[in-house]
Motif scaffolding. Structure first.
Motif, PDB file in Angstrom:
ATOM      1  N   GLY A  65      76.963  51.552 -72.821  1.00 60.11           N
ATOM      2  CA  GLY A  65      78.527  51.934 -72.596  1.00 60.11           C
ATOM      3  C   GLY A  65      79.054  50.695 -72.040  1.00 60.11           C
ATOM      4  N   SER A  66      80.489  50.868 -72.042  1.00 61.60           N
ATOM      5  CA  SER A  66      81.034  49.739 -71.140  1.00 61.60           C
ATOM      6  C   SER A  66      80.590  49.473 -69.665  1.00 61.60           C
ATOM      7  CB  SER A  66      82.685  50.251 -71.678  1.00 61.60           C
ATOM      8  OG  SER A  66      82.922  50.928 -71.065  1.00 61.60           O
ATOM      9  N   TYR A  67      80.374  50.356 -69.407  1.00 62.33           N
ATOM     10  CA  TYR A  67      80.159  50.679 -68.131  1.00 62.33           C
ATOM     11  C   TYR A  67      78.976  49.584 -67.590  1.00 62.33           C
ATOM     12  CZ  TYR A  67      80.436  51.941 -63.151  1.00 62.33           C
ATOM     13  OH  TYR A  67      80.277  51.694 -61.428  1.00 62.33           O
TER      14      TYR A  67
ATOM     15  N   GLU B  11      75.222  39.173 -63.753  1.00 60.30           N
ATOM     16  CA  GLU B  11      74.881  37.537 -64.295  1.00 60.30           C
ATOM     17  C   GLU B  11      75.410  36.527 -63.665  1.00 60.30           C
ATOM     18  OE1 GLU B  11      72.231  34.707 -66.549  1.00 60.30           O
ATOM     19  OE2 GLU B  11      72.624  37.319 -66.626  1.00 60.30           O
ATOM     20  N   LEU B  12      76.979  37.178 -63.880  1.00 56.36           N
ATOM     21  CA  LEU B  12      77.844  35.706 -62.706  1.00 56.36           C
ATOM     22  C   LEU B  12      77.260  35.307 -61.587  1.00 56.36           C
ATOM     23  CD1 LEU B  12      81.501  37.153 -63.702  1.00 56.36           C
ATOM     24  CD2 LEU B  12      79.541  34.994 -64.396  1.00 56.36           C
ATOM     25  N   MET B  13      76.408  36.728 -60.675  1.00 51.38           N
ATOM     26  CA  MET B  13      75.921  36.126 -59.320  1.00 51.38           C
ATOM     27  C   MET B  13      74.494  35.908 -59.371  1.00 51.38           C
ATOM     28  SD  MET B  13      76.429  40.045 -57.953  1.00 51.38           S
ATOM     29  CE  MET B  13      75.702  40.324 -56.446  1.00 51.38           C
TER      30      MET B  13
ATOM     31  N   PHE C 168      83.142  47.223 -57.538  1.00 49.60           N
ATOM     32  CA  PHE C 168      81.634  48.365 -58.444  1.00 49.60           C
ATOM     33  C   PHE C 168      80.670  49.242 -56.968  1.00 49.60           C
ATOM     34  CE2 PHE C 168      81.212  45.737 -61.571  1.00 49.60           C
ATOM     35  CZ  PHE C 168      81.712  46.333 -62.626  1.00 49.60           C
ATOM     36  N   ASP C 169      80.545  50.476 -56.735  1.00 52.71           N
ATOM     37  CA  ASP C 169      80.140  51.101 -55.996  1.00 52.71           C
ATOM     38  C   ASP C 169      78.620  50.508 -55.550  1.00 52.71           C
ATOM     39  OD1 ASP C 169      79.614  51.912 -53.743  1.00 52.71           O
ATOM     40  OD2 ASP C 169      80.344  53.858 -54.014  1.00 52.71           O
ATOM     41  N   PHE C 170      77.781  49.292 -55.661  1.00 51.18           N
ATOM     42  CA  PHE C 170      76.375  49.040 -56.019  1.00 51.18           C
ATOM     43  C   PHE C 170      76.401  48.290 -55.226  1.00 51.18           C
ATOM     44  CE2 PHE C 170      77.695  50.962 -59.905  1.00 51.18           C
ATOM     45  CZ  PHE C 170      76.613  51.667 -60.343  1.00 51.18           C
TER      46      PHE C 170
ATOM     47  N   ILE D 164      78.252  45.909 -65.813  1.00 48.99           N
ATOM     48  CA  ILE D 164      77.844  46.006 -64.334  1.00 48.99           C
ATOM     49  C   ILE D 164      76.930  44.431 -64.444  1.00 48.99           C
ATOM     50  CG2 ILE D 164      75.492  46.834 -63.419  1.00 48.99           C
ATOM     51  CD1 ILE D 164      78.175  48.398 -61.883  1.00 48.99           C
ATOM     52  N   LYS D 165      75.990  44.378 -66.009  1.00 50.78           N
ATOM     53  CA  LYS D 165      75.289  43.621 -66.456  1.00 50.78           C
ATOM     54  C   LYS D 165      75.832  41.959 -66.562  1.00 50.78           C
ATOM     55  CE  LYS D 165      72.374  46.290 -69.289  1.00 50.78           C
ATOM     56  NZ  LYS D 165      71.704  45.940 -70.647  1.00 50.78           N
TER      57      LYS D 165
END
Length: 218
Positions: free
Chosen positions: A73-75, A84-86, A38-40, A79-80
């Protein structure tokens, strides 16, 4: 997003934070990490019993849908899930479990030779503790949702129920550490929140008193 309830069951290992890549700041530790695929990027800020998570777009603007609990939204959902994994990875590598339940069970085994009972197949985490003489409950440990005690937190927490005199129960209840008994007679039982802020010696004293009260009824 606040992840402060992690401190109810875990303590932070500051050396592990540094080894993981966190930078020591004035008020705690901070880690900036790109969100893969992701670009985040994400900022994790850990202070004194605080764990804050912020998500930003590449241009530096905060990604507000991340904070909306029911953003569908699926996007934003992806992201969430990635964040959460991080968070879980940080908890795994930088936090240590505080298992008050196990400490109490070790104490009760040593002092009263009490072995925990697991009476409910549908609820394998709940245990009852009985006196050797009367074979009656003097304590119960359950893992219940915070909201069962009207605490506005997500997740679950261990709770200890013990018996005592009504006057003392009324004096102890503060709706922070001590609550009206969950699923038991509120006149003679009290629920104790087994989080990292509870005074363990006080809990042990109440366990001893509960044992003595039940043991007298031979």
């Amino acid at each position: 997003m606040k992840v402060d309830n992690i401190f109810d069951n875990y303590s932070v290992n500051k050396k592990a934070l540094s080894d993981y890549g966190f930078i020591k700041m004035k008020d705690g530790y901070c880690l900036k990490k790109d969100l893969e695929n992701f670009d985040f990027y994400v900022k994790f800020i850990i202070g004194n019993n605080t764990f804050d998570v912020k998500v930003f777009e590449a241009n530096g603007e905060e990604y507000l849908p991340f904070y909306i609990k029911k953003a569908g939204g699926s996007y934003s959902k992806k992201i969430k899930e990635a964040v959460e994994l991080m968070i879980n990875d940080i908890i795994c590598h930088c936090f240590e479990s505080i298992n008050i339940r196990e400490e109490l069970l070790r104490y009760l085994k040593k002092k009263y030779d009490t072995n925990p009972n697991y009476p409910w197949k549908s609820d394998p985490t709940s245990i009852t503790l009985k006196t050797n003489e009367t074979n009656k409950w003097y304590a119960l440990i359950m893992n219940i949702p915070y909201k069962s005690l009207k605490i506005e937190k997500e997740g679950k927490i261990d709770v200890l129920n013990v018996k005592n005199k009504p006057a003392k129960i009324e004096h102890l209840i503060d709706f922070k550490h001590y609550f009206p008994a969950y699923h038991m007679n509120k006149k003679y039982w009290i629920s104790i929140l087994l989080d990292s802020t509870i005074d363990l010696n006080s809990v042990i004293n109440l366990l001893d008193e509960s044992y003595e009260i039940v043991d007298l009824k031979k």
